[in-house]
Enzyme design. Structure first.
Site, PDB file in Angstrom:
ATOM      1  N   GLY A  69      14.294  10.597  89.943  1.00 39.39           N
ATOM      2  CA  GLY A  69      14.506  10.417  91.378  1.00 39.39           C
ATOM      3  C   GLY A  69      13.922   9.115  91.880  1.00 39.39           C
ATOM      4  O   GLY A  69      14.532   8.407  92.689  1.00 39.39           O
ATOM      5  N   ASP A  90      17.809  21.003  84.930  1.00 36.62           N
ATOM      6  CA  ASP A  90      16.558  21.740  85.158  1.00 36.62           C
ATOM      7  C   ASP A  90      16.715  23.188  84.714  1.00 36.62           C
ATOM      8  O   ASP A  90      15.794  23.782  84.145  1.00 36.62           O
ATOM      9  CB  ASP A  90      16.172  21.706  86.642  1.00 36.62           C
ATOM     10  CG  ASP A  90      15.454  20.434  87.040  1.00 36.62           C
ATOM     11  OD1 ASP A  90      15.091  19.641  86.139  1.00 36.62           O
ATOM     12  OD2 ASP A  90      15.261  20.222  88.256  1.00 36.62           O
TER      13      ASP A  90
END
Length: 206
Positions: A69, A90
């Site tokens: 990110g 994830d």
């Protein structure tokens, strides 16, 4: 809990992200690489009984989870695709962690509370996929369902932390209890989110 450290981790990881940018590393590459590493660690070290080493290494890479990110923001490559990829992978790494824990108990039946531990870990594995699915499905029908117990780093810490430290003398009952609490909390979260979505949708004309 651990989510409070995100700002600190962003500060720590920003210089690392800048270096990676110079070498042309993309956010997607970091996302995929992190998933591959965590999955490999979880499905090898944990089933083989290297609990402390596996737990520490997995924990380290979970702390690096926000690196992609940070890299995306610095490079201007933040996108809906990147968010989708990160969220999807994830689930893969989370599933691998709890599958690894389940396999540990299955492959080591002489460990105290092995049956209990396997059942609790398997419940965490199943419910860990249902919790985010409920949120995603809610958003698909125009509702929101963000409430519930703990964020992803917290769930992983509760699931693997006590088990890892059984190698350092923590009683196995502490690890199995933690897994059970996590499974129950996840089930409660599913119920809470379903109730939240129902309250929102029954007000909308069909």
């Amino acid at each position: 809990m651990l989510g409070r450290f995100r700002r600190l981790m962003t500060t720590v990881l920003t210089p690392v992200a800048r270096v990676l940018l110079r070498f042309g590393v993309t956010p997607d590459a970091v996302t995929v690489a992190g998933t591959v590493v965590v999955t490999a660690l979880a499905l090898t070290l944990l089933p083989l009984g290297h609990l402390l080493l596996g737990g520490l290494l997995i924990g380290f890479f979970v702390l690096l989870d926000s690196l992609d990110g940070v890299l995306a923001r610095l490079s201007g490559q933040a996108s809906r695709w990147g968010a989708f990829l990160d969220s999807t992978l994830d689930r893969v790494s989370d599933g691998a962690v709890f599958a690894g824990i389940t396999l540990y108990f299955v492959l080591h039946p002489d460990v105290p509370y092995a049956t209990w531990g396997a059942a609790a870990a398997l419940a965490c594995l199943a419910l860990g996929g249902i919790v985010p699915y409920v949120r995603a499905r809610a958003e698909a029908v125009g509702a929101t369902a963000k409430n519930g117990f703990a964020e992803r780093p917290d769930r992983l810490a509760i699931g693997i932390g006590p088990l890892a430290f059984t190698d350092a003398g923590l009683p196995m009952v502490a690890a199995t209890t933690a897994l059970t609490i996590l499974a129950v909390a996840s089930a409660v979260t599913v119920g809470q989110r379903m109730s939240t979505v129902r309250r929102q949708l029954v007000k909308v004309p069909q």
